[in-house]
Design a protein around this motif. Structure first.
Motif, short mmCIF file in Angstrom:
data_model
loop_
_atom_site.label_atom_id
_atom_site.label_comp_id
_atom_site.label_asym_id
_atom_site.label_seq_id
_atom_site.Cartn_x
_atom_site.Cartn_y
_atom_site.Cartn_z
N GLN A 27 5.64 -7.49 -9.43
CA GLN A 27 4.92 -7.21 -8.18
C GLN A 27 3.49 -7.74 -8.18
O GLN A 27 3.02 -8.22 -7.16
CB GLN A 27 4.90 -5.69 -7.93
CG GLN A 27 6.27 -5.12 -7.62
CD GLN A 27 6.78 -5.62 -6.29
OE1 GLN A 27 6.18 -5.39 -5.25
NE2 GLN A 27 7.89 -6.33 -6.30
N THR A 28 2.82 -7.63 -9.30
CA THR A 28 1.40 -8.03 -9.34
C THR A 28 1.07 -8.63 -10.70
O THR A 28 1.77 -8.37 -11.69
CB THR A 28 0.46 -6.81 -9.15
OG1 THR A 28 0.66 -5.90 -10.22
CG2 THR A 28 0.69 -6.12 -7.83
N PHE A 29 0.03 -9.42 -10.72
CA PHE A 29 -0.58 -9.84 -11.98
C PHE A 29 -1.97 -10.35 -11.69
O PHE A 29 -2.32 -10.68 -10.56
CB PHE A 29 0.26 -10.87 -12.75
CG PHE A 29 0.48 -12.17 -12.03
CD1 PHE A 29 -0.45 -13.18 -12.09
CD2 PHE A 29 1.64 -12.36 -11.30
CE1 PHE A 29 -0.25 -14.38 -11.43
CE2 PHE A 29 1.85 -13.56 -10.64
CZ PHE A 29 0.92 -14.57 -10.70
N PHE A 30 -2.80 -10.37 -12.72
CA PHE A 30 -4.18 -10.84 -12.62
C PHE A 30 -4.31 -12.25 -13.12
O PHE A 30 -3.58 -12.70 -14.00
CB PHE A 30 -5.11 -9.95 -13.47
CG PHE A 30 -5.48 -8.65 -12.83
CD1 PHE A 30 -6.50 -8.58 -11.91
CD2 PHE A 30 -4.79 -7.50 -13.16
CE1 PHE A 30 -6.85 -7.37 -11.33
CE2 PHE A 30 -5.13 -6.29 -12.59
CZ PHE A 30 -6.17 -6.22 -11.67
N ARG A 31 -5.26 -12.95 -12.55
CA ARG A 31 -5.72 -14.23 -13.08
C ARG A 31 -7.24 -14.18 -13.11
O ARG A 31 -7.87 -13.41 -12.38
CB ARG A 31 -5.27 -15.40 -12.19
CG ARG A 31 -3.78 -15.66 -12.23
CD ARG A 31 -3.38 -16.23 -13.59
NE ARG A 31 -1.98 -16.55 -13.64
CZ ARG A 31 -1.09 -15.93 -14.42
NH1 ARG A 31 -1.47 -14.94 -15.18
NH2 ARG A 31 0.15 -16.31 -14.42
N THR A 32 -7.82 -15.02 -13.94
CA THR A 32 -9.28 -15.10 -14.05
C THR A 32 -9.71 -16.46 -13.54
O THR A 32 -9.18 -17.49 -13.97
CB THR A 32 -9.72 -14.93 -15.52
OG1 THR A 32 -9.23 -13.68 -16.00
CG2 THR A 32 -11.23 -14.97 -15.64
N ALA A 33 -10.65 -16.47 -12.60
CA ALA A 33 -11.18 -17.72 -12.07
C ALA A 33 -11.95 -18.45 -13.17
O ALA A 33 -12.80 -17.85 -13.83
CB ALA A 33 -12.07 -17.46 -10.87
#
Length: 141
Positions: A27-33
Motif C-alpha cells: 500500500q505504501t512506501f517511503f523514498r528519500t529525495a
C-alpha cells in the motif's frame, strides 16, 4: 468469473493484473529525495522523505475509469502494484506466470469460491494481507 476464464483462458493474466491494481498488496512506501525537486507545485528538499500510496495510485480516477470496480474488460497494464521504473519488482514476471497457471487450472475445476466465515485483515501499514480468509470451493458443473 470462473466461467469466463474457462471460455477465455487468456483472461487469467488480465484477472491477475486487475486484482493487483484493485487490491495492491503493497500500500505504501517511503523514498528519500536525492536532490531538491518540485512535485505538483510542492518543493521537496534533498533528504526529504516522500510517502507514496500505491493503493491510491492504482485507484486514481484520472488514470482509471470507474477505478473501484473490478473489471476484466479493462487493460490493467500501467498499475504500480509491482512498483515502477528502477524500483520494479524483479519477480513480477514469475508472479504473473504462476498466477496465470493457477487461475487457468482453477477455472477448469472451480465453479465458485464462497466465503465460509468472516475475513480478517492482518493490520499493517505497508503490506495488505489477510490473517484469515475462510473460503468454500464449489466445483464446476
Amino acid at each position: 468469473m470462473w466461467q469466463r476464464l474457462r471460455e477465455r483462458p487468456e483472461l487469467a493474466r488480465v484477472a491477475f493484473d486487475e486484482a493487483v491494481r484493485w487490491q495492491s498488496s503493497v500500500q505504501t512506501f517511503f523514498r528519500t529525495a536525492t536532490t531538491d525537486v518540485d512535485i505538483a507545485g510542492t518543493r521537496i528538499s534533498a533528504g526529504g522523505k516522500i510517502l507514496m500510496f500505491l493503493g491510491s495510485a492504482n485507484r486514481d480516477p484520472d488514470r482509471w475509469a470507474d477505478p473501484d470496480r473490478f473489471d476484466l474488460t479493462r487493460d490493467p497494464s500501467g498499475h504500480v502494484g509491482f512498483g515502477m521504473g528502477i524500483h520494479q519488482c524483479v519477480g513480477q514476471h514469475v508472479a504473473r506466470l504462476e498466477a496465470e497457471a493457477l487461475l487457468t487450472a482453477l477455472a477448469s475445476r472451480v465453479g465458485q469460491l464462497a466465503l465460509a466465515g468472516e475475513p480478517r485483515r492482518h493490520l499493517n501499514n505497508t503490506p495488505r494481507s489477510w490473517s484469515a480468509l475462510p473460503v468454500r470451493v464449489l466445483p464446476a458443473d
